[in-house]
Design a protein around this motif. Structure first.
Motif: not given
Length: 278
Positions: A99-100, A104, A120, A234, A240
């Motif tokens: 996912y990260f 990103w 982050f 996240l 985010s």
């Protein structure tokens, strides 16, 4: 010699779980809600995170109600077991990492620059904490607190009565309602507007995904606990908001639809053996 009869399990655990879960969480959140409607919140109080123990308290209370100390022990041994296939360790850690990376890259393509790595995981709900400590808070609060109840107790209890597909759907409904007070004080929710519909759909899909993981791990919540903490790290970070959170949610929704289909295919099974008996 007189034989002491064994205590029979009592019914009504589901009601006990719901009452205790909602009572604990909402009682802790209510002062925050009242303060937000009055003078306002300068910062999110630590009790916001404490309220996550509601589902955990519900699971403990319901286990004790139904089976006493024996029932509580059986629940704990199943829910926190690490005797599952290694693939679920890989899934629990690998999915948030994927996912990260995807989020990103997507954010960089949209903005024309990489997100600031120094930001982050950082959230104003936990000011001054670096992301490893933020992750630790998430895993020990909303990770442990929620998953101990939702997938640790409620999902198995429901699979005694229905298939895992329908159980996951019911869990999603309870999960949504449980968040209700937070919509009046948590900026993550108060700023959603019409996006709340997407949030609810994402939560339903997440419920299917986590139910699939729980079934696969033999009823253990350890993989979903890790996943939940990674997801919160996240999506709840300040940077985010927008592209990163929506990208991660989009991936989870896609996975959830697939997992819903997989659970639907096995719906003819009256029970999910791996989850019954906890």
């Amino acid at each position: 010699m007189t034989t002491v009869p064994q205590r029979e399990d009592r019914s009504g655990g589901l009601l006990v779980f719901l009452v205790v879960t909602f009572a604990v969480t909402w009682a802790i959140w209510m002062p925050i809600l009242l303060q937000a409607q009055g003078p306002g919140l300068d910062a999110m109080p630590w009790t916001f995170f404490l309220a996550s123990v509601g589902p955990l308290c519900g699971a403990v209370a319901a286990s004790l109600w139904e089976g006493g100390a024996r029932g509580l022990g059986a629940w704990a041994r199943r829910a926190f077991s690490v005797r599952f296939r290694p693939v679920w360790w890989i899934a629990a850690i690998g999915m948030p990492v994927a996912y990260f990376l995807i989020a990103w890259i997507t954010a960089a393509l949209v903005a024309g620059a990489w997100p600031d790595p120094a930001l982050f995981g950082v959230t104003d709900k936990l000011p001054g904490l670096a992301w490893p400590l933020v992750a630790l808070v998430w895993v020990t609060t909303f990770g442990l607190g929620e998953e101990s109840g939702w997938r640790g107790w409620l999902l198995p209890a429901l699979t005694r009565r229905m298939s895992a597909f329908w159980a996951a759907l019911v869990v999603a409904g309870v999960w949504i309602v449980w968040h209700l007070p937070a919509f009046f004080f948590n900026p993550t929710y108060t700023q959603m507007g019409a996006g709340v519909i997407g949030w609810m759909l994402a939560l339903v899909c997440g419920s299917f995904l986590l139910a699939w993981m729980t079934v696969g791990a033999g009823g253990s919540i350890v993989p979903v606990l890790i996943w939940h903490a990674g997801f919160d790290l996240l999506t709840a970070a300040d940077q985010s908001a927008g592209v990163i959170a929506s990208t991660v949610s989009g991936i989870v929704m896609t996975q959830g639809v697939l997992c819903a289909w997989l659970l639907w295919r096995r719906r003819t099974v009256a029970r999910t053996p791996a989850l019954v008996g906890g």
